[in-house]
Design an enzyme around this catalytic site. Structure first.
Site, PDB file in Angstrom:
ATOM      1  N   SER A  52     -12.764  11.683  -8.910  1.00  0.00           N
ATOM      2  CA  SER A  52     -12.306  10.564  -8.084  1.00  0.00           C
ATOM      3  C   SER A  52     -11.706   9.514  -8.998  1.00  0.00           C
ATOM      4  O   SER A  52     -12.132   9.360 -10.159  1.00  0.00           O
ATOM      5  CB  SER A  52     -13.481   9.960  -7.311  1.00  0.00           C
ATOM      6  OG  SER A  52     -13.134   8.700  -6.758  1.00  0.00           O
ATOM      7  N   TYR A  95     -21.946   6.810  -6.633  1.00  0.00           N
ATOM      8  CA  TYR A  95     -20.881   7.780  -6.367  1.00  0.00           C
ATOM      9  C   TYR A  95     -19.907   7.844  -7.550  1.00  0.00           C
ATOM     10  O   TYR A  95     -19.586   8.927  -8.059  1.00  0.00           O
ATOM     11  CB  TYR A  95     -20.127   7.396  -5.097  1.00  0.00           C
ATOM     12  CG  TYR A  95     -18.919   8.264  -4.824  1.00  0.00           C
ATOM     13  CD1 TYR A  95     -19.065   9.506  -4.214  1.00  0.00           C
ATOM     14  CD2 TYR A  95     -17.639   7.844  -5.183  1.00  0.00           C
ATOM     15  CE1 TYR A  95     -17.963  10.314  -3.975  1.00  0.00           C
ATOM     16  CE2 TYR A  95     -16.531   8.643  -4.943  1.00  0.00           C
ATOM     17  CZ  TYR A  95     -16.697   9.875  -4.338  1.00  0.00           C
ATOM     18  OH  TYR A  95     -15.603  10.674  -4.113  1.00  0.00           O
TER      19      TYR A  95
END
Length: 251
Positions: free
Chosen positions: A141, A155
């Site tokens: 990401s 995350y």
């Protein structure tokens, strides 16, 4: 004639499902895995309906079950005869600011996004080392590039962790052994995981557009790719190099 064989985890929805559609259209046979088998079966029927000559294997898989990960990966390799690419995509977006009483949510994200990804990487690399060929694709990401705040702290840390796993293999020079490794850093791409994010989030692209950028980078076997390239290549550079006071304004 098939282009090759691909195993995609977390393929029942979102980016994983759309990658399956797009890779099938390019000529690949697929193994798609997820916990929700009914959605996998629907996706398989959709893909074979649009691409009659494609083979699509569906497998129920909870990536947090280590034993199942190794078993399913081996089953897929045996059924195909050879596994050309594994895309480690399964993940969670749960999270809360650290110290606010939601360790359970942060732990679940850490276990699914990092520990389970480690198991998938081990399983894939065992197969690739035995074959002396393969392509490992890690879906990270753009948030992995710096420490992020509040609900995405954990995350982002997990996505940085999986990128480091893949980069370790690049550093090992597994390419010399016939194994390519790609780390994909998606920016804001609409998916089931972020469906609660404001629809007008700046730089958000639809699933088909975003996944096409991911698929293009994977097909080129890029070691690292920020996708879509605009605006995430310049934003990625800023994230990696700017003072934290600037990063706070970007994310």
């Amino acid at each position: 004639m098939t282009t090759g064989t691909i195993l995609i985890t977390g393929a029942s929805s979102g980016l994983g499902a759309e990658m399956a559609r797009q890779f099938a259209a390019l000529g690949y046979d697929l193994a798609i895995t997820a916990r929700r088998t009914e959605r996998l079966d629907e996706l398989a029927a959709e893909i074979t309906g649009a691409n009659a000559d494609r083979k699509v294997i569906t497998k129920a898989l909870d990536v947090n079950d280590d034993e199942a990960v190794f078993s399913v990966f081996k089953e897929v390799a045996a059924e195909f005869g050879k596994l050309d690419r594994v895309i480690i995509n399964a993940g969670l977006g749960k999270g809360a600011p650290l110290g606010t009483g939601r360790y359970d949510a942060n732990r679940q994200t850490a276990m699914t996004n990092f520990v389970a990804a480690l198991a998938q990487t081990e399983a894939a690399m065992e197969i690739f080392r035995a074959q002396k060929s393969g392509h490992l694709v890690m879906i990270s990401s753009i948030s992995a590039l710096r420490g992020m705040r509040k609900t995405i702290t954990t995350y982002a840390a997990t996505k940085a962790g999986v990128a480091a796993l893949a980069e370790g293999l690049i550093n090992e020079n597994v390419k010399a052994k016939g194994i390519d490794v790609s780390i994909i850093y998606p920016g804001y791409i609409r998916s089931e995981m972020n469906e609660k994010v404001a629809q007008n989030t700046k730089f958000m692209v639809d699933t088909v557009t975003g996944v096409k950028a991911m698929v293009d980078a994977i097909e080129k076997r890029k070691e690292k790719a920020y996708v879509p390239a605009w605006p995430w290549v310049p934003i990625g550079y800023a994230l990696k190099n700017a003072p934290m006071s600037v990063v706070r304004k970007l994310f």
